[in-house]
Write a protein that holds these residues in place. Sequence first.
Motif, mmCIF file in Angstrom:
data_model
loop_
_atom_site.group_PDB
_atom_site.id
_atom_site.type_symbol
_atom_site.label_atom_id
_atom_site.label_comp_id
_atom_site.label_asym_id
_atom_site.label_seq_id
_atom_site.Cartn_x
_atom_site.Cartn_y
_atom_site.Cartn_z
ATOM 1 N N THR A 203 0.799 -1.228 0.000
ATOM 2 C CA THR A 203 0.000 0.000 0.000
ATOM 3 C C THR A 203 0.831 1.275 0.000
ATOM 4 N N ALA A 204 2.121 1.190 0.285
ATOM 5 C CA ALA A 204 2.941 2.405 0.335
ATOM 6 C C ALA A 204 3.014 3.091 -1.025
ATOM 7 N N PHE A 205 2.878 2.318 -2.109
ATOM 8 C CA PHE A 205 2.970 2.883 -3.448
ATOM 9 C C PHE A 205 1.591 3.133 -4.074
ATOM 10 N N SER A 206 0.551 2.867 -3.307
ATOM 11 C CA SER A 206 -0.788 2.880 -3.891
ATOM 12 C C SER A 206 -1.205 4.262 -4.389
ATOM 13 N N ILE A 207 -1.320 5.235 -3.497
ATOM 14 C CA ILE A 207 -1.780 6.575 -3.886
ATOM 15 C C ILE A 207 -0.740 7.280 -4.742
ATOM 16 N N VAL A 208 0.551 7.048 -4.442
ATOM 17 C CA VAL A 208 1.605 7.652 -5.264
ATOM 18 C C VAL A 208 1.493 7.169 -6.707
ATOM 19 N N ARG A 209 1.259 5.875 -6.875
ATOM 20 C CA ARG A 209 1.114 5.335 -8.226
ATOM 21 C C ARG A 209 -0.124 5.902 -8.922
ATOM 22 N N GLU A 210 -1.222 6.043 -8.174
ATOM 23 C CA GLU A 210 -2.430 6.644 -8.747
ATOM 24 C C GLU A 210 -2.160 8.086 -9.198
ATOM 25 N N GLU B 145 0.823 9.422 -10.031
ATOM 26 C CA GLU B 145 1.740 9.460 -11.165
ATOM 27 C C GLU B 145 1.072 9.000 -12.462
ATOM 28 N N GLN B 146 0.131 8.070 -12.370
ATOM 29 C CA GLN B 146 -0.542 7.585 -13.567
ATOM 30 C C GLN B 146 -1.722 8.456 -13.991
ATOM 31 N N GLY B 147 -2.078 9.428 -13.150
ATOM 32 C CA GLY B 147 -3.162 10.340 -13.491
ATOM 33 C C GLY B 147 -4.542 9.816 -13.194
ATOM 34 N N THR B 148 -4.643 8.661 -12.505
ATOM 35 C CA THR B 148 -5.969 8.108 -12.208
ATOM 36 C C THR B 148 -6.541 8.625 -10.898
ATOM 37 N N LEU B 149 -5.717 9.322 -10.089
ATOM 38 C CA LEU B 149 -6.210 9.837 -8.819
ATOM 39 C C LEU B 149 -7.249 10.928 -9.054
ATOM 40 N N GLU B 150 -7.014 11.789 -10.046
ATOM 41 C CA GLU B 150 -7.983 12.836 -10.348
ATOM 42 C C GLU B 150 -9.308 12.244 -10.813
ATOM 43 N N LEU C 96 -10.544 9.418 -9.779
ATOM 44 C CA LEU C 96 -11.238 8.933 -8.591
ATOM 45 C C LEU C 96 -11.904 10.076 -7.834
ATOM 46 N N MET C 97 -11.279 11.238 -7.849
ATOM 47 C CA MET C 97 -11.786 12.355 -7.071
ATOM 48 C C MET C 97 -13.085 12.915 -7.633
ATOM 49 N N VAL C 98 -13.361 12.737 -8.929
ATOM 50 C CA VAL C 98 -14.600 13.258 -9.516
ATOM 51 C C VAL C 98 -15.734 12.243 -9.399
ATOM 52 N N THR C 99 -15.449 11.074 -8.855
ATOM 53 C CA THR C 99 -16.487 10.071 -8.619
ATOM 54 C C THR C 99 -17.077 10.286 -7.233
#
Length: 357
Positions: A181-188, A190-195, A197-200
């Motif tokens: 899990t240490a790389f989970s949000i960082v990977r999201e 860097e890959q641009g998928t975190l944004e 998730l935020m609009v959902t």
Amino acid sequence: MNGFASVLRKEIMHLRRDPAALVIALLLPLFQMIIFGFAIDFDVRHIPTAVADLDNSLESREFLAKIHAGQYVDFVERTLDAERIPDLLRSGKVRVGIVIPAGFGRTQRAGGHPAVQVLIDGSDSQVSLRARFAFVAPPMPQMGAPDVRVNVLFNPSSRTATFMIPGLIAVILQIVTVSLTAFSIVREREQGTLEQLMVTPVGRGALMLGKIVPYAALALAELFVVVFLANLVFGVASRGSVLALVLLSVPFVVASLALGLLISTVAKTQGQALQFTMLTMLPSILLSGFVSPRETMPGWLYLISSVMPATHYIQITRGIMVRGAAMLDLIGPEVVLLAIALVLIVVATLRFEKSVE
């Protein structure tokens, strides 16, 4: 060597732009030297001990005072029921039990050698070895000297694998869970998928738990495999219930996964996540009692080790696998693990909002 100066200048600029990595690289060795220097100490003293003095005579009190003066044992529990001593050892509340029978003083005054029973918890071979030093008789015992009969429970042969494997299970699970899990949000990020998730309509708490649950199931499945291999390869079978071990492992797995998520919210890159993981992993392993007993640590370091999940989980694994403890015997470390897991989840959730901003 064409372009060496340009590459050198670029790397220096990169270090200046990434002060967190520079601080970790410079301070991590100093931090490790100080922590490990205090943590790794095999001169075990002040071992928690229970006493059942059924004679309560002047002679029995003098014998206990002489044992205590050696500073190997500390009397933390006194009882008039000798049958409680094995239960206290099984629960991990004490490491040594001393039973002085009735008539101890009368036998000694008559010039005999009154028998004293000493029970030692052998689940930690280093502690059990040092505990025996407190009861070593002189080469030429005097008249009336007590006949101390030492009996090592749970691991009488002081087998290293029996002591190390349960602690190693905790180390393996923590390394795997925190790394997952240490790389989970960082990977999201860097890959641009975190944004995306935020609009959902997914909430922060649901996102955190959604990332924890599948990894928790994976870690528990790995626990079964590791316990099976411990028995098959090293001959270390669990004396207690494997089901109880799995149930009591859930808070530790959740706490470790939440720690990894917290690291993921603090780190900006996967490289930083790796550095922060190493920064937390090594002290957690060495301060947990896996390598050397916690009783040898200074007071301030002992308190720091008390907030680390691995410290309490190793008490659980050794309690169940080596001593055959029941779930009620380990209620203390289990409650602490639940509290640590809850705090880490809340802090990681709050940090997630800040990291996104």
